[in-house]
Design an enzyme around this catalytic site. Sequence first.
Site, PDB file in Angstrom:
ATOM      1  N   CYS A   1     -57.267   3.792  76.247  1.00  0.00           N
ATOM      2  CA  CYS A   1     -57.436   5.052  76.982  1.00  0.00           C
ATOM      3  C   CYS A   1     -56.208   5.940  76.801  1.00  0.00           C
ATOM      4  O   CYS A   1     -55.086   5.536  77.125  1.00  0.00           O
ATOM      5  CB  CYS A   1     -57.676   4.778  78.463  1.00  0.00           C
ATOM      6  SG  CYS A   1     -57.884   6.282  79.450  1.00  0.00           S
TER       7      CYS A   1
ATOM      8  N   ARG B   1     -54.447   8.228  80.658  1.00  0.00           N
ATOM      9  CA  ARG B   1     -54.013   7.390  81.776  1.00  0.00           C
ATOM     10  C   ARG B   1     -53.044   8.058  82.743  1.00  0.00           C
ATOM     11  O   ARG B   1     -52.689   7.458  83.766  1.00  0.00           O
ATOM     12  CB  ARG B   1     -53.353   6.114  81.234  1.00  0.00           C
ATOM     13  CG  ARG B   1     -54.319   5.129  80.635  1.00  0.00           C
ATOM     14  CD  ARG B   1     -53.585   3.908  80.088  1.00  0.00           C
ATOM     15  NE  ARG B   1     -53.442   3.946  78.644  1.00  0.00           N
ATOM     16  CZ  ARG B   1     -52.697   3.103  77.950  1.00  0.00           C
ATOM     17  NH1 ARG B   1     -52.004   2.172  78.580  1.00  0.00           N
ATOM     18  NH2 ARG B   1     -52.637   3.188  76.634  1.00  0.00           N
TER      19      ARG B   1
ATOM     20  N   TRP C   1     -62.985  12.102  83.269  1.00  0.00           N
ATOM     21  CA  TRP C   1     -63.710  13.267  82.765  1.00  0.00           C
ATOM     22  C   TRP C   1     -63.714  13.199  81.248  1.00  0.00           C
ATOM     23  O   TRP C   1     -62.947  12.460  80.631  1.00  0.00           O
ATOM     24  CB  TRP C   1     -63.089  14.578  83.257  1.00  0.00           C
ATOM     25  CG  TRP C   1     -61.600  14.635  83.098  1.00  0.00           C
ATOM     26  CD1 TRP C   1     -60.893  14.975  81.980  1.00  0.00           C
ATOM     27  CD2 TRP C   1     -60.635  14.311  84.107  1.00  0.00           C
ATOM     28  NE1 TRP C   1     -59.547  14.895  82.219  1.00  0.00           N
ATOM     29  CE2 TRP C   1     -59.354  14.492  83.517  1.00  0.00           C
ATOM     30  CE3 TRP C   1     -60.719  13.903  85.450  1.00  0.00           C
ATOM     31  CZ2 TRP C   1     -58.174  14.273  84.224  1.00  0.00           C
ATOM     32  CZ3 TRP C   1     -59.544  13.670  86.137  1.00  0.00           C
ATOM     33  CH2 TRP C   1     -58.293  13.856  85.533  1.00  0.00           C
TER      34      TRP C   1
ATOM     35  N   GLU D   1     -64.925  13.419  72.309  1.00  0.00           N
ATOM     36  CA  GLU D   1     -65.904  12.360  72.545  1.00  0.00           C
ATOM     37  C   GLU D   1     -67.323  12.886  72.339  1.00  0.00           C
ATOM     38  O   GLU D   1     -68.185  12.190  71.787  1.00  0.00           O
ATOM     39  CB  GLU D   1     -65.761  11.809  73.969  1.00  0.00           C
ATOM     40  CG  GLU D   1     -64.468  11.086  74.256  1.00  0.00           C
ATOM     41  CD  GLU D   1     -64.411  10.618  75.698  1.00  0.00           C
ATOM     42  OE1 GLU D   1     -64.744   9.436  75.949  1.00  0.00           O
ATOM     43  OE2 GLU D   1     -64.053  11.428  76.576  1.00  0.00           O
TER      44      GLU D   1
END
Length: 369
Positions: A67, A70, A233, A238
């Site tokens: 991720c 973070r 979010w 993506e």
Amino acid sequence: MSAPRPHPALPVRTREALEFLSLYHHETGLPGLRERQAEVYRTGGVTLGAAELTHGARVAWRNSTRCVGRLPWMTLDVRDLRHVTNPEEVFTHLLAHLREGFNGGRVLPTMSVFGPGVRVHNDQLIRYAGYRQPDGSVIGDPRNVALTDHLRRLGWAGGPGTRFDVLPLAIEGEGRVALFDLPADAVQEVVITHPTCPEIGALGLRWHALPVISNMTLEVAGQSFPCAPFNGWYLQTEIAARNLADRDRYDALPAVAAALGLDTTSRRSLWQDQALLELNVAVLDSFDRAGVRIADHHGVTAQFVHFEAQERRAGREVRGRWSWLIPPMSPATTPVWHRAYDDTEERPNFTVQAPAWQEARPGVCPFHS
């Protein structure tokens, strides 16, 4: 400064419980560590309080090597629902999660932790169906063909057959699996248009606004929570560089290129790159116009560098899987491109579950609700 680690010869469950309690009291400064450690040595484990569960879930996000977003890990809202195991009640709480997490477009990082025996078969709470056709083609999202087939075996009759049919949820609990259709007000979607090319808007592209991951087990203090859906979010890449653009997903780049009037007869025209850029522009502009929070790859990677500095000041090493931290678009323009990371996983953390349809599920009787 990191918290001391217990003796490695202890059972894994006991050792992880002691490690977490030491971390929790070290980071929060709260008293009572010795009493909690005594409980672990007496019972071999620990029953987490709500505050401990919340901190564990937040640290799991902080430790997530894949991720890049973070930085706001301390803002995660953890809904302690460990007393909920009935599928109908689980569904009610998931609807609340979708609505509260969306928060009118001002998306809030949210996690819901359910009780033992509960599992959501969908890998995200909102997924679009993939309908395999006799000629091998797919209407909808090819990624979700297996999930769609699984839900049909559980009793789902199928949707209208569009490219963006929202799948029902398969919720397992108390020895049974129930299917639930998501109401329209729980599924917020953004229609994709372009600020200067109306032909892109005519392609009929859309995407849902809230990514709620539901196929990862939360691992905290030697305990596993298989049903702990969580959301942040979206990052625009993506959606625009993967979900809509990948050839094995919606494969939208040829249509976007046609809408832009690009020459697609030669790869050296870089039409794919131009189409990819404009699709990313379209997604960012569409989410902004809809008032829905979304990150961009330049902003989120700059925030990740800030997260690294923040963790360094706290005496913690940031671990990361570089191939996941760099964006799928223009990675060399971001500040993480030239950095290297240790990708060793630490607990608390999340582990990916195997799909339910790939497992033997004895004693589970499906029915449609």
